[in-house]
Write an enzyme that holds these catalytic residues in place. Structure first.
Site, mmCIF file in Angstrom:
data_model
loop_
_atom_site.group_PDB
_atom_site.id
_atom_site.type_symbol
_atom_site.label_atom_id
_atom_site.label_comp_id
_atom_site.label_asym_id
_atom_site.label_seq_id
_atom_site.Cartn_x
_atom_site.Cartn_y
_atom_site.Cartn_z
ATOM 1 N N ASP A 131 69.512 -18.377 -31.973
ATOM 2 C CA ASP A 131 70.578 -17.954 -31.087
ATOM 3 C C ASP A 131 71.281 -19.250 -30.624
ATOM 4 O OD1 ASP A 131 71.980 -16.290 -29.193
ATOM 5 O OD2 ASP A 131 70.683 -17.131 -27.663
ATOM 6 N N LEU A 132 72.447 -19.144 -30.024
ATOM 7 C CA LEU A 132 73.149 -20.372 -29.608
ATOM 8 C C LEU A 132 73.066 -20.605 -28.095
ATOM 9 C CD1 LEU A 132 75.061 -22.750 -30.368
ATOM 10 C CD2 LEU A 132 76.953 -21.204 -29.888
ATOM 11 N N ASP A 133 73.798 -19.742 -27.349
ATOM 12 C CA ASP A 133 73.898 -19.949 -25.897
ATOM 13 C C ASP A 133 72.530 -19.787 -25.237
ATOM 14 O OD1 ASP A 133 76.726 -20.281 -25.840
ATOM 15 O OD2 ASP A 133 76.963 -18.127 -26.082
ATOM 16 N N THR B 174 74.729 -23.367 -22.477
ATOM 17 C CA THR B 174 76.011 -22.747 -22.124
ATOM 18 C C THR B 174 75.848 -21.437 -21.363
ATOM 19 O OG1 THR B 174 75.916 -22.022 -24.393
ATOM 20 C CG2 THR B 174 77.525 -23.725 -23.895
ATOM 21 N N LYS C 271 73.214 -11.766 -20.948
ATOM 22 C CA LYS C 271 72.870 -12.755 -21.980
ATOM 23 C C LYS C 271 72.768 -12.075 -23.345
ATOM 24 C CE LYS C 271 70.553 -16.148 -19.075
ATOM 25 N NZ LYS C 271 69.265 -16.782 -18.724
ATOM 26 N N VAL D 44 74.958 -10.537 -24.842
ATOM 27 C CA VAL D 44 75.816 -9.352 -24.881
ATOM 28 C C VAL D 44 77.261 -9.784 -25.154
ATOM 29 C CG1 VAL D 44 76.679 -7.465 -23.425
ATOM 30 C CG2 VAL D 44 74.264 -8.097 -23.346
ATOM 31 N N ARG E 166 81.404 -10.200 -25.304
ATOM 32 C CA ARG E 166 82.353 -10.436 -24.209
ATOM 33 C C ARG E 166 82.860 -9.114 -23.618
ATOM 34 N NH1 ARG E 166 87.097 -14.346 -25.943
ATOM 35 N NH2 ARG E 166 85.335 -15.306 -27.014
ATOM 36 N N SER F 56 74.433 -15.645 -33.418
ATOM 37 C CA SER F 56 74.929 -15.640 -32.033
ATOM 38 C C SER F 56 75.968 -14.544 -31.823
ATOM 39 C CB SER F 56 75.565 -17.005 -31.734
ATOM 40 O OG SER F 56 76.334 -16.948 -30.561
ATOM 41 N N ALA F 57 76.019 -14.030 -30.605
ATOM 42 C CA ALA F 57 77.036 -13.033 -30.261
ATOM 43 C C ALA F 57 78.371 -13.689 -29.923
ATOM 44 C CB ALA F 57 76.554 -12.221 -29.059
ATOM 45 N N LYS G 185 81.889 -15.709 -29.909
ATOM 46 C CA LYS G 185 83.034 -16.006 -30.766
ATOM 47 C C LYS G 185 83.408 -17.483 -30.666
ATOM 48 C CE LYS G 185 84.871 -11.389 -30.982
ATOM 49 N NZ LYS G 185 85.902 -10.422 -30.685
ATOM 50 N N ASN G 186 82.745 -18.212 -29.792
ATOM 51 C CA ASN G 186 82.990 -19.652 -29.620
ATOM 52 C C ASN G 186 81.931 -20.493 -30.331
ATOM 53 O OD1 ASN G 186 85.287 -19.486 -27.716
ATOM 54 N ND2 ASN G 186 83.795 -18.551 -26.344
ATOM 55 N N LYS H 261 73.894 -7.199 -29.971
ATOM 56 C CA LYS H 261 72.454 -7.181 -29.678
ATOM 57 C C LYS H 261 72.237 -6.215 -28.505
ATOM 58 C CE LYS H 261 72.299 -12.152 -30.687
ATOM 59 N NZ LYS H 261 72.170 -13.506 -30.115
ATOM 60 N N GLU I 36 65.332 -16.990 -29.296
ATOM 61 C CA GLU I 36 66.262 -16.243 -28.422
ATOM 62 C C GLU I 36 65.971 -16.470 -26.950
ATOM 63 O OE1 GLU I 36 68.620 -14.301 -27.512
ATOM 64 O OE2 GLU I 36 69.571 -13.801 -29.396
ATOM 65 N N ASP I 37 67.040 -16.494 -26.136
ATOM 66 C CA ASP I 37 66.826 -16.616 -24.687
ATOM 67 C C ASP I 37 67.127 -15.301 -23.962
ATOM 68 O OD1 ASP I 37 69.655 -16.759 -25.092
ATOM 69 O OD2 ASP I 37 69.858 -17.551 -23.057
#
Ligand code: B16
Ligand code: MG
Length: 219
Positions: free
Chosen positions: A10-12, A18, A46, A48, A50, A115-116, A118-119, A146, A170-171
């Site tokens: 996962d990213l954020d 972030t 988290k 989820v 935007r 990742s969910a 778009k950035n 997710k 995952e966080d």
């Protein structure tokens, strides 16, 4: 336990911190609309998308917006979120993440982003990670958020590894659930109480021993 032949990050909140910037930007949006929400509620945002995040926040504040206002609020939130990322660079990769990435590269274990956001791509560019990933699946590639496992299933396909041989970092609660539904090993990064559905939980990547990963990729 199945041998791990591929890894999905996962990213954020996993690779970079972030998640706190998403929280600050959503909080400002809610405050501007005249209400607030708690850090505990934020756990539900988290992982989820935007759109779904704004829907949830508006439910909490008992507020409704026209279609145009909704789109405008999302754009403002994103601009505000991006303003926190202006100076982001590789020093912002969370401690311990590079150690794990280097291990996977040495062991030739392919790894993907799931990742969910778009950035995701600009963040991976800023942190000099974009060329290390074998595949990137982000909010632009999926239609289901997710805990739907779509993002991880596409990531597994892209790295050519069967779902049951993948491990996910995952966080978020939604992300851990998505990994579990996909039949992947879920590793939660965060608090045990929050991420209790994960197969393993570590408070950060610093806590993850290379021996732990070695066993998973060799047995
Ligand atoms: P964006 P992840 C998720 O990223 C975040 O956890 C979530 O808070 C955010 O709303 C979502 O991305 C969409 O992000 O607004 O940047 O497209 O944790 O799945 O990497
Ligand atoms: Mg996350």
């Amino acid at each position: 336990m199945n041998k791990i032949k591929g890894v999905i990050f996962d990213l954020d909140g996993v690779i970079v911190d972030t998640a706190k910037f998403h929280f600050l930007a959503w909080k400002k949006l809610a405050n501007d609309l005249g209400f607030d929400f708690t850090e505990l509620q934020n756990e539900e945002l988290k992982g989820v998308s935007r759109v779904r995040s704004l829907e949830k926040i508006l439910e909490w504040g008992n507020t409704s917006l026209s279609k145009d206002e909704f789109a405008q609020k999302m754009a403002v939130k994103n601009d505000n979120y991006l303003s926190y990322l202006t100076n982001m660079n590789s020093a912002d990769i969370l401690p311990g993440v590079s150690k794990v990435i280097n291990f996977l590269m040495e062991e030739k274990v392919p790894f993907a982003l799931g990742s969910a956001s778009k950035n995701a791509r600009p963040i991976l560019e800023k942190t000099d990670l974009i060329n290390k990933f074998h595949a990137i699946v982000d909010g632009n590639d999926v239609s289901k958020a997710k805990p739907d496992p779509e993002v991880f299933i596409i990531a597994a396909e892209k790295i050519g590894v069967a779902q049951e041989n993948c491990l996910v970092f995952e966080d978020s609660v939604a992300g851990v659930q998505a990994a579990n539904i996909a039949g992947m090993i879920s590793v939660g990064i965060g608090e045990k109480e929050v991420l209790h559905e994960a197969d393993y939980v570590f408070s950060s990547f610093e806590e993850i021993e290379i021996d732990f990963l070695k066993k998973l990729v060799t047995t």
